[in-house]
Structures are given as C-alpha cells and as structure tokens.
Design a protein around this motif. Structure first.
Motif, short mmCIF file in Angstrom:
data_model
loop_
_atom_site.label_atom_id
_atom_site.label_comp_id
_atom_site.label_asym_id
_atom_site.label_seq_id
_atom_site.Cartn_x
_atom_site.Cartn_y
_atom_site.Cartn_z
N THR A 319 0.67 -1.36 0.14
CA THR A 319 0.58 0.17 0.22
C THR A 319 0.95 1.16 0.30
O THR A 319 0.10 1.99 -0.91
CB THR A 319 -0.87 0.44 1.19
OG1 THR A 319 -1.90 -0.78 0.91
CG2 THR A 319 -2.17 0.85 0.85
N ALA A 320 1.80 1.13 0.81
CA ALA A 320 2.95 2.12 0.96
C ALA A 320 3.65 2.53 -0.39
O ALA A 320 3.44 3.80 -1.52
CB ALA A 320 3.56 2.20 2.08
N GLN A 321 4.24 1.63 -0.82
CA GLN A 321 4.48 1.85 -2.45
C GLN A 321 3.15 2.31 -3.51
O GLN A 321 4.28 2.72 -4.04
CB GLN A 321 5.11 0.77 -2.47
CG GLN A 321 6.39 0.12 -4.20
CD GLN A 321 7.41 1.47 -3.84
OE1 GLN A 321 7.94 0.60 -2.93
NE2 GLN A 321 7.72 1.48 -5.02
N GLU A 322 2.29 1.77 -3.39
CA GLU A 322 1.10 2.00 -4.46
C GLU A 322 1.60 3.17 -4.95
O GLU A 322 1.07 4.12 -5.65
CB GLU A 322 0.07 1.42 -4.21
CG GLU A 322 -0.78 1.83 -5.19
CD GLU A 322 -2.07 0.67 -4.99
OE1 GLU A 322 -3.39 1.23 -5.69
OE2 GLU A 322 -1.52 -0.21 -4.01
N ALA A 323 1.35 4.70 -2.76
CA ALA A 323 1.10 5.43 -2.73
C ALA A 323 1.74 6.29 -3.50
O ALA A 323 1.38 7.83 -3.89
CB ALA A 323 0.62 5.59 -0.87
N ALA A 324 3.84 5.82 -3.17
CA ALA A 324 3.91 6.57 -3.56
C ALA A 324 4.39 6.52 -5.05
O ALA A 324 4.90 7.80 -5.09
CB ALA A 324 5.77 5.76 -3.09
N ASP A 325 3.77 5.71 -6.02
CA ASP A 325 4.75 5.30 -7.01
C ASP A 325 3.38 6.38 -7.08
O ASP A 325 3.01 7.39 -8.66
CB ASP A 325 3.59 4.44 -7.93
CG ASP A 325 4.55 2.93 -7.37
OD1 ASP A 325 5.95 3.46 -7.76
OD2 ASP A 325 4.72 2.14 -7.58
N GLU A 326 1.99 6.71 -6.90
CA GLU A 326 0.66 7.68 -7.12
C GLU A 326 1.10 8.68 -7.26
O GLU A 326 0.79 9.71 -7.83
CB GLU A 326 -0.28 7.11 -6.33
CG GLU A 326 -1.18 5.40 -7.75
CD GLU A 326 -2.66 5.73 -5.97
OE1 GLU A 326 -2.77 6.47 -5.42
OE2 GLU A 326 -3.26 4.63 -6.50
N ALA A 327 2.02 9.06 -6.17
CA ALA A 327 2.31 10.61 -6.11
C ALA A 327 3.68 10.65 -7.38
O ALA A 327 2.52 12.33 -7.23
CB ALA A 327 3.74 10.46 -4.13
N ALA A 328 4.46 10.03 -7.38
CA ALA A 328 5.66 10.63 -7.89
C ALA A 328 4.46 10.60 -9.28
O ALA A 328 5.20 11.46 -10.38
CB ALA A 328 6.54 9.16 -8.27
N LEU A 329 3.84 10.10 -9.59
CA LEU A 329 2.71 10.01 -11.47
C LEU A 329 2.01 11.38 -10.93
O LEU A 329 2.30 11.63 -12.65
CB LEU A 329 2.17 9.01 -11.26
CG LEU A 329 1.29 8.74 -12.68
CD1 LEU A 329 1.83 8.96 -13.96
CD2 LEU A 329 0.31 7.81 -13.11
N ARG A 330 1.51 11.48 -9.89
CA ARG A 330 0.72 13.25 -9.82
C ARG A 330 1.78 14.27 -10.22
O ARG A 330 1.44 15.10 -10.82
CB ARG A 330 0.32 13.32 -8.38
CG ARG A 330 -1.04 14.28 -8.38
CD ARG A 330 -1.90 14.08 -7.78
NE ARG A 330 -2.32 13.29 -7.15
CZ ARG A 330 -2.04 11.56 -5.96
NH1 ARG A 330 -0.82 11.95 -5.41
NH2 ARG A 330 -2.99 11.00 -5.66
N LEU A 331 3.10 14.06 -9.92
CA LEU A 331 4.33 15.43 -9.73
C LEU A 331 4.65 15.35 -10.89
O LEU A 331 5.06 16.05 -11.46
CB LEU A 331 5.22 15.05 -8.45
CG LEU A 331 5.25 15.19 -7.00
CD1 LEU A 331 5.79 14.19 -6.43
CD2 LEU A 331 4.86 16.23 -7.01
N MET A 332 4.39 14.06 -11.95
CA MET A 332 4.48 14.25 -12.94
C MET A 332 4.44 14.99 -14.29
O MET A 332 4.13 15.95 -14.87
CB MET A 332 5.50 12.72 -13.93
CG MET A 332 6.56 12.84 -15.71
SD MET A 332 6.17 11.32 -15.57
CE MET A 332 4.42 10.82 -15.93
N MET A 333 2.56 14.44 -13.74
CA MET A 333 1.18 15.54 -14.51
C MET A 333 1.49 16.86 -14.07
O MET A 333 1.42 17.51 -15.18
CB MET A 333 0.48 14.39 -14.22
CG MET A 333 0.57 13.05 -14.54
SD MET A 333 -0.95 12.09 -14.32
CE MET A 333 -2.49 12.58 -15.19
N VAL A 334 1.86 17.09 -13.41
CA VAL A 334 1.29 18.35 -12.80
C VAL A 334 2.85 18.87 -13.81
O VAL A 334 2.97 20.44 -14.27
CB VAL A 334 2.05 18.91 -11.33
CG1 VAL A 334 2.27 20.18 -11.04
CG2 VAL A 334 0.13 18.05 -10.68
#
Length: 412
Positions: A319-334
């Motif tokens: 769950t923590a790894q998935e949350a980190a991946d989602e945060a990185a993807l969100r930053l990249m899109m921004v």
C-alpha cells in the motif's frame, strides 16, 4: 515445549491463587453459591406474602414472585428432564413433590426462606432436604454455572429424601457428578496437586468434618467427586441403588456399601488411591492425547497469527509503495502541464517519453579485391556503383578495365 511449561504453571497456580483469595477474606464460598440447611429442625410456615404465583409439574411445585414470573416459566419447562438425569447416577428417584421458591435479588431471596433458616450472605441457592424445599435467586439461573447450581441443590434434596446419615464426602461427590462439575479443570488441577504433594485425604476423615484451609477444601471436593464417579462407572446405577436402599432401611453406610459393591469401603478406597498417580500424576499430563491436541491447537493458532501478521505487514508495504508511485505520477503530470503552459521542452526524468528504436548491427565494409580498387557504394535499388570521385577515370578507360575493376557484391 515452552507453551507446555506455561500451561503446567497455570494449572498449578490457578487453584492455589483462588484458595489464597478465599483465605484472605474475599467473601466467596469455596464451592460456589450453594448452601445446605440440614442440621436444624425448621417448621415451614404458610406461603410467603411475596409469592405472586405458582406453577406445577408432575414432581415439582414452583412458587415465584412477580419479578420472577418469566424465569419460573422457563424453569417449569425443563425441570422434569433435569430430575430424570439423576437416575443415571443414583439408580433411584426420590418420592414426593419438591418445592422450588424463586425470587429476584437478595431481598426477595431472603424473604422466601424458612423461619430460622436464613441463607448465608454468599449463597444464591439454598436447600432444605428435610422439607424438600429449594430456594433460588432467579438471576443465578442465567449465570454460566446456573444449571450446575440447580442440579447441586436437587442432589442434596434427593439424598435427604431417599435416606439419612450420608457421609459428607458422598453427598458432595454425588452432587458434583449430577452437575458435571467433576470434569472441570479446577478439579483436575486440585487432584494433580494432591497426588504430587501426597495430600489425598482418607474418606473416614471426610465423613462428618470438612477441612478448614481453602486449598484443602478444594482437594476434598475434587477427590469426593472422583471417587463417586469411580463407583458409578465401575459398578453402575444398579449397585448405587442397592446402596441407597440399604441406607434407607437403616443400615450403616459401611454395611450397605459392602452389600451393594461386594467389597469394603477401605479396600475400594485403597485400590482407588493406588491408581491416582496413573490418572493425575506427571505421566498422564505429559502423554494425554487431550493435552497433545491442545498443544497442537496452540501451535496452529500461533502459526496462523504469525502468518496473518506477515500478510498484514506485506499488505502495508504494498500500500505504501502504491501510494508513493501515485504521488510520483501525480508530480510528473503536474510538471508536464506546467511545461506545456510555458512552451518549453522538458528534460530529465520528467521529460515526456519518446519512441525509441534499437539500431541494427553496422554493415561491414567489403574488402577490395585489389589495393588500388576504390570503394563502392550500394544504391537504393541494390546495385553497386563507383564512388563519384572516380567517375571521370572510369569513363576514359576501356571496357576490359571496367570489367576488371567491377567490384564484387558485399554480403550483409
């Protein structure tokens, strides 16, 4: 092995700690909330004023207060079947109709008692065997040991109505057998302690007197229940019925015992005591199949708990790894959105990915047949031509020279 040692320590410590609590004035009776009034002459008076109703069955009469109406109806539905079970132990049924007085709370419980037979403060049930009356607090019937309390008092009434002059150990042993109390862990641990410490009492010392120390009282109850169970199992209800008939006819207990079981009480007790170590010593405790199953169950539960813990930890990590991946993807899109608005290309790890092609192996150059031969180039149509720097020289030459200078095709 560690779990087994912990279990043994608990078995040894539990009854002793409980007995110490009793000895320090905890206010609890050594054997639950049952009491017996059988050594005084009481004269039953008229029905207490607090009684609000009466229910009758084939062999019982239930007097109850208004607050105990529902409990009285529930008791009337099952009391006859409870009495039928006594025949499996005693081999006899007592005559007459037994009266049960049922109230709710301490005030009603004491108001239903016979004059001069007020129940002790710790009691929730009281038996008057001579008068065939049982006094119950309706709240005790819904307690975990409520049915045991009822059966225990019925056993006292049964023996009191069938005959007089029973030894104390026999009365308590019969009562515990009809209630099923002899199968409790407390009784087993008490007998285990008595055997290992050589503190088993002789039954002649338990005929009229009872030990004073709470720890000894626990042993007395346990060995009385075990010996009566031994007699019932070995000789059956028929012999127990003959014993009751003999005592009812006025014979001393030891005489009726000898006629019913064709042996003396001392001989039977001696044989029973010799087998105690094999049933309650260290050997059966370590080889008991029930204990082995218990140990296996504990190990299975421990393994299951550990597996659940590992699974929960792994799930939390994912769950923590998935949350980190989602945060990185969100930053990249921004970052991409900001770069698109600014009109500047991105570089670095946040730059948009481009389609890549893996280059093939480089074509090997053909080796010239003669050192003076110029290099040749391959055209788009697959034909080979002479480089542009030698075109004028090849035009001036003869056909033979051109044929001689024509290069061989290079294999790729």
């Amino acid at each position: 092995m560690r779990h087994l040692l912990v279990l043994l320590l608990l078995l040894l410590a539990m009854p002793r700690a409980w007995a110490q609590g009793l000895g320090e004035g905890s206010g609890s009776h050594p054997h639950g909330g049952e009491a017996l009034v059988d050594d005084v002459v009481l004269v039953p008076h008229s029905r207490p004023k607090i009684v609000a109703g009466e229910l009758s069955t084939k062999r019982f009469r239930i007097l109850h207060t208004a607050a105990a109406t529902v409990a009285a109806r529930e008791l009337a539905e099952k009391i006859e079947s409870v009495r039928d079970g006594f025949g499996n132990i005693l081999g006899r049924d007592w005559p007459g109709v037994t009266e049960i007085r049922l109230g709710v709370g301490r005030e009603e419980f004491e108001a239903l008692a016979l004059p001069g037979g007020r129940p002790p403060g710790w009691a929730v049930a009281l038996a008057y065997p001579t008068h065939q009356i049982i006094l119950l607090d309706a709240l005790s019937l819904h307690a975990p040991d409520g049915q045991q309390t009822l059966r225990h008092e019925l056993a006292h009434v049964a023996l009191g109505q069938l005959a007089r002059g029973w030894p104390r150990w026999f009365q308590e042993g019969v009562a515990q057998n009809v209630t099923g109390e002899r199968f409790s862990l407390t009784h087993y641990s008490a007998l285990f302690r008595a055997v290992t410490q050589e503190r088993v009492f002789h039954f002649e010392d338990l005929s009229s007197d009872w030990p004073d120390l709470p720890a000894d009282v626990e042993i007395a109850y346990a060995q009385s229940a075990a010996f009566v169970a031994h007699l019932s199992t070995r000789y059956g209800p028929q012999a127990m019925g003959l014993l009751i008939d003999g005592v009812r006819d006025g014979e001393p207990f030891e005489t009726a015992f000898g006629k019913a079981f064709h042996t003396s009480l001392d001989v039977e007790e001696s044989g029973w005591r010799d087998g105690l170590a094999a049933r309650y010593g260290w050997l059966p405790l370590t080889t008991s199949s029930a204990l082995l199953w218990l140990t296996a169950s504990i190990l299975c539960v421990a393994a299951y708990a550990r597996r659940r813990q590992q699974k929960a930890a792994r799930l939390a990590e994912m769950t923590a790894q998935e949350a980190a991946d989602e945060a990185a993807l969100r930053l990249m899109m921004v970052a991409q959105q900001q770069a698109a608005e600014a009109g500047t290309p991105l570089s670095g790890p946040s730059a948009p990915l481009q389609e890549l092609y893996w280059p093939g192996p480089p074509a090997s150059e053909p080796e010239p047949e003669h050192p003076e031969s110029p290099p040749h180039a391959e055209s788009t149509s697959g034909e080979y031509s002479v480089g542009p720097e030698h075109e004028s020289e090849q035009a001036a030459g003869s056909d033979d020279e051109l044929k001689a200078r024509t290069a061989k095709p290079t294999l790729h």
